[in-house]
Design a protein around this motif. Structure first.
Motif, PDB file in Angstrom:
ATOM      1  N   TYR A  48      59.975   5.919  -8.977  1.00  0.00           N
ATOM      2  CA  TYR A  48      59.012   4.937  -9.448  1.00  0.00           C
ATOM      3  C   TYR A  48      57.842   5.656 -10.137  1.00  0.00           C
ATOM      4  N   ASP A  49      57.407   5.141 -11.289  1.00  0.00           N
ATOM      5  CA  ASP A  49      56.328   5.802 -12.021  1.00  0.00           C
ATOM      6  C   ASP A  49      55.107   4.908 -12.235  1.00  0.00           C
ATOM      7  N   ARG A  50      55.137   3.692 -11.668  1.00  0.00           N
ATOM      8  CA  ARG A  50      53.996   2.788 -11.851  1.00  0.00           C
ATOM      9  C   ARG A  50      53.799   1.967 -10.585  1.00  0.00           C
ATOM     10  N   GLY A 100      49.307  -2.751 -13.562  1.00  0.00           N
ATOM     11  CA  GLY A 100      49.090  -1.685 -12.604  1.00  0.00           C
ATOM     12  C   GLY A 100      48.646  -0.394 -13.243  1.00  0.00           C
ATOM     13  N   VAL A 101      48.956   0.723 -12.579  1.00  0.00           N
ATOM     14  CA  VAL A 101      48.493   2.034 -12.999  1.00  0.00           C
ATOM     15  C   VAL A 101      49.678   2.977 -13.176  1.00  0.00           C
ATOM     16  N   GLN A 102      49.649   3.769 -14.233  1.00  0.00           N
ATOM     17  CA  GLN A 102      50.685   4.762 -14.488  1.00  0.00           C
ATOM     18  C   GLN A 102      50.488   5.946 -13.558  1.00  0.00           C
ATOM     19  N   GLY A 103      51.551   6.387 -12.913  1.00  0.00           N
ATOM     20  CA  GLY A 103      51.462   7.545 -12.038  1.00  0.00           C
ATOM     21  C   GLY A 103      51.299   8.837 -12.812  1.00  0.00           C
ATOM     22  N   ILE A 104      50.609   9.787 -12.211  1.00  0.00           N
ATOM     23  CA  ILE A 104      50.450  11.120 -12.795  1.00  0.00           C
ATOM     24  C   ILE A 104      51.603  11.994 -12.298  1.00  0.00           C
ATOM     25  N   THR A 163      51.485  10.778  -8.581  1.00  0.00           N
ATOM     26  CA  THR A 163      50.255  10.437  -7.864  1.00  0.00           C
ATOM     27  C   THR A 163      49.702   9.150  -8.459  1.00  0.00           C
ATOM     28  N   PHE A 164      49.492   8.166  -7.605  1.00  0.00           N
ATOM     29  CA  PHE A 164      48.970   6.878  -8.039  1.00  0.00           C
ATOM     30  C   PHE A 164      47.536   6.709  -7.529  1.00  0.00           C
ATOM     31  N   ALA A 165      46.627   6.315  -8.413  1.00  0.00           N
ATOM     32  CA  ALA A 165      45.283   5.902  -8.014  1.00  0.00           C
ATOM     33  C   ALA A 165      45.195   4.413  -8.319  1.00  0.00           C
ATOM     34  N   PRO A 170      42.161  11.555  -8.950  1.00  0.00           N
ATOM     35  CA  PRO A 170      43.096  12.600  -9.406  1.00  0.00           C
ATOM     36  C   PRO A 170      43.326  12.532 -10.899  1.00  0.00           C
ATOM     37  N   SER A 171      43.609  13.711 -11.463  1.00  0.00           N
ATOM     38  CA  SER A 171      43.984  13.797 -12.868  1.00  0.00           C
ATOM     39  C   SER A 171      45.276  14.574 -12.944  1.00  0.00           C
TER      40      SER A 171
END
Length: 585
Positions: A75-77, A92-96, A108-110, A176-177
Motif C-alpha cells: 500500500y502506498d497511500r 489521503g496522503v502519499q507514503g514516503i 512512511t505515512f503522515a 517525516p520527509s
C-alpha cells in the motif's frame, strides 16, 4: 471529516453491543499542545498491515498527524477515513518510500486529521478509522493486478487503529520527509495548496539538476513556486544561497523536504516574496548527506547552489546552477588605461562540475583589444589571448575547478596580485599591469608593474635553489625593487609554495630590500623534488624553483642558512600564469 465522525460513532456502537459496556476514554495528557506524542501502543484491525514501532502523533496548532511506517510495499497511500467516504485516487496522503538498497520495502505515512478529531478519538477509546490504497503497479501472488491503484475495502467493516495513551516526548512538530527529517514538503499552516492557474514552461540549463514540471500556487496571500524534480538524487532543498546553507548547517527544520507526487517525482514548495524573479536554492545531495551521517564527509560537500528564474509574463521557469554578480569598487592607479567598471561573475559552487568565477573588466575605450594573463614578454605562438568582447569588456578567468565535482581541485587567483598584459591597438605593444581582485572586500586595484629581482641573480633565467632535506639550516633570499628599493617591504603581500599560500608563521621578513627566511621546520614538510616558490608584491612578484633533496649536505658558505645557487636567479614576472595550473588554498 463528518464521515470520519460518523464512522467512529458506528464503530463505537458495534463495540458497545459486542462488549455490553461503554468504551472507556483514554487519559488525556495534561495539555494537548504542540509537539510529538508517543502512544503507549498502536494496534490495527487489519492483520496484513504491519508497521514498525516508531509510530507517533504530531500536533501543530489545529492540525494533527498520525505517523506510521509500514513494513510492506503493498500500500502506498493512506487516509484516516472510511472506504465509503467517496475516496478518489488522490485522497489521503502519499507514503514516503522506505528504501532497502534500490528496493521499496515500505512506506512512511503522515496521515492528517484535525486536533478536534484526535481529541474525539482519544475520548472514545483511541479508535481511528483508516483506509489504504494499493500501489498503482501492485500485483498479487497469482500475478493479478486487479486491485492495483484501488482503495482496499474490508469484507465486513472498515479497518481502524487503536491508540494507547499518549505521552508527550518532544516539543518538535517535525514531520517525516524523504530523508527522515524536515517538514515533509508541508507548507506552514497545514492544508492543501490551491493552484493559481499558472503552469510554468520549464527550461533546464544543467544536466545535473532538472525540473520536470513547475507551477505557481497560493495559500491565502502567500505565493509558492512548486517544482517537481527529475530523479531522486535530491530530496531536500535549502531556500537560500550556498553561504546561507553552510551557515545554517544541520538545522534541518530550515530545509524544504520533497514529497512524492502522483507521478512519483519529488516535489518542493518554495515561498516567494512579492515580485521575486530569481529564487536561490541549494540542492542537498542524498548520497553525500548519507556519507555525512556516517562521518565520512563534511555536510557542506552535499550542498549544490542552484537558482530558479521566473518570467511571470512569459510564464516560464529557467532552472540551473546559481549565478552571482558582485560589482567591484575599482582603484585604478594607471594613467592612459581607462576602466569604466568591473564585476565578478560566479557560476555554481565549489562542489559544482562547472564552478567558475570570471572578472568582467569593462573598458572606458577601445584602445586595448587583447589581454593575456602573464607578462607580454612571454607571449608566444598559440598563447591563450583574451579578446575584447562586444560589450567592450575583457573576461578574465580567475577561479575554476580542475576535476569536476572535487572541491579540493579548485584553482583561484582571487585575493592575489596577478600580472595581466594588455595589447595597445595604436602602438601594437603589450603593457603589463598588476590586478588584485578581492572577492572578500569587493575591490579591484590596478597598478603599474614594478620590477623585482633576486639579489645577485640579475643575469640568469629561472632561479633554482637547493635545500638539504635533513638539514637544520634555514633558507634565506633577498629580493630587491628596481625603483624605490626602500619600499620593497611595504609592497610585500605573501609567499606561495606550489601555488598554495604559505602561512606567515613559516617564514620571517625584514627590511634591507626584502630579506625572506623560511623556517627549517617548514622546509622539512616539503617532499623531495622541485617546488615552485613565488614571492608576491602588490605590484609584481618573483618566482623561483626550489629543489629539496634529503641526500644533500648543507652548504658551507660562512653564513648559516644561506641559499645554495645552482643557477643565479633572475626575476620572473610571469609566475602568475603558473597559478592557473596550481591548486589554491
Amino acid at each position: 471529516m463528518k464521515h470520519l465522525m460518523k464512522t467512529l460513532s458506528a464503530l463505537l456502537l458495534i463495540a458497545v453491543l459486542t462488549l455490553g459496556a461503554a468504551v472507556p476514554a483514554l487519559a488525556l495528557p495534561a495539555a494537548l499542545d504542540d509537539g510529538t506524542y508517543t502512544p503507549a501502543s498502536l494496534t490495527s484491525s487489519l492483520s496484513m498491515f504491519k508497521f514498525t514501532n516508531d509510530y507517533r502523533v504530531v500536533v501543530n496548532g489545529d492540525q494533527a498527524w498520525l505517523v506510521v511506517t509500514s513494513t510492506t510495499n503493498r500500500y502506498d497511500r493512506m487516509i484516516l477515513a472510511a472506504h465509503s467516504d467517496g475516496l478518489t485516487a488522490d485522497s489521503g496522503v502519499q507514503g514516503i518510500p522506505v528504501m532497502d538498497n534500490d528496493t521499496v520495502s515500505g512506506y512512511t505515512f503522515a496521515a492528517p486529521l484535525t486536533k478536534t478529531a484526535l481529541l474525539d478519538a482519544i475520548g472514545n477509546g483511541g479508535v481511528i478509522v483508516y483506509t489504504l490504497r494499493y500501489r498503482a503497479d501492485y500485483t498479487d501472488s497469482s500475478g493479478s493486478s486487479a486491485n492495483a491503484g484501488k482503495w482496499y475495502k474490508g469484507k465486513n467493516a472498515d479497518y481502524y487503529f487503536t491508540l494507547g495513551a499518549l505521552e508527550k516526548t518532544s516539543t518538535s512538530t517535525e514531520l517525516p520527509s524523504a530523508t527522515g527529517s524536515g517538514d515533509g514538503g508541508q507548507i506552514p499552516g497545514g492544508g492543501d495548496l490551491v493552484a493559481s492557474g499558472t503552469e510554468l514552461t520549464v527550461t533546464n540549463t544543467t544536466n545535473m539538476f532538472k525540473a520536470v514540471s513547475a507551477s505557481l500556487q497560493t495559500r491565502g496571500e502567500q505565493l509558492y513556486l512548486v517544482v517537481a524534480l527529475n530523479g531522486a538524487s535530491y530530496r531536500n532543498l535549502f531556500p537560500g544561497t550556498y553561504e546561507e546553507a553552510v551557515a545554517n548547517g544541520d538545522r534541518r527544520e530550515n530545509w524544504i523536504s520533497g514529497t512524492v507526487n502522483g507521478s512519483g517525482k519529488y516535489e518542493f514548495a518554495l515561498p516567494l516574496a512579492k515580485d521575486q524573479t530569481v529564487v536561490p536554492a541549494v540542492s542537498i545531495s542524498g548520497s553525500y548527506l548519507a556519507k555525512y551521517e556516517k562521518g565520512e564527509s563534511p555536510l557542506a560537500r552535499a550542498f549544490y547552489p542552484r537558482q530558479f528564474v521566473i518570467d511571470y509574463e512569459a510564464q516560464t521557469l529557467t532552472v540551473g546552477d546559481w549565478e552571482d554578480v558582485l560589482p567591484l569598487a575599482v582603484t585604478n592607479e594607471v594613467k592612459m588605461f581607462k576602466v569604466s567598471g568591473a564585476a565578478l561573475h560566479t557560476v555554481g559552487g565549489v562542489n559544482s562540475n562547472n564552478y567558475k568565477t570570471e572578472l568582467v573588466l569593462t573598458m572606458g575605450s577601445t584602445s586595448f583589444d587583447k589581454a593575456y594573463i602573464g607578462s607580454g614578454s612571454d607571449i608566444g605562438e598559440g598563447a591563450a589571448l583574451i579578446e575584447l568582447n562586444e560589450s567592450n569588456a575583457f573576461v578574465l578567468p580567475l577561479r575554476h575547478v580542475e576535476t569536476a565535482g572535487d572541491p579540493d581541485s579548485v584553482v583561484s587567483l582571487l585575493e592575489l596580485p596577478l600580472v595581466v598584459s594588455f595589447h595597445s591597438v595604436k602602438k601594437d605593444v603589450w603593457y603589463d599591469r598588476v590586478l588584485t581582485t578581492s572577492e572578500q572586500g569587493g575591490t579591484l586595484v590596478i597598478r603599474e608593474r614594478s620590477d623585482y629581482q633576486v639579489a645577485g641573480a640579475e643575469e640568469q633565467a629561472t632561479p633554482v635553489w637547493k635545500w638539504n632535506g635533513g638539514s637544520d639550516a634555514d633558507l634565506t633570499v633577498t629580493v630587491v625593487r628596481q625603483e624605490d628599493d626602500a619600499a620593497t617591504l611595504d609592497h610585500f603581500v605573501g609567499v606561495l609554495m606550489d601555488g598554495k599560500v604559505v602561512p606567515a608563521a613559516n617564514y620571517s621578513v625584514r627590511s634591507g630590500s626584502l630579506i625572506l627566511t623560511f623556517q627549517p621546520s617548514y622546509l622539512r614538510t616539503l617532499s623531495d623534488g622541485a617546488h615552485t616558490v613565488s614571492v608576491l608584491f602588490d605590484d609584481g612578484q618573483v618566482s623561483a624553483s626550489l629543489t629539496v633533496k634529503g641526500a644533500l649536505t648543507s652548504p658551507n658558505t660562512g653564513d648559516t642558512g644561506v641559499v645554495v645557487w645552482l643557477l643565479a636567479a633572475a626575476l620572473s614576472l610571469t609566475a602568475a600564469a603558473l597559478l592557473l595550473r596550481r591548486k589554491a588554498v
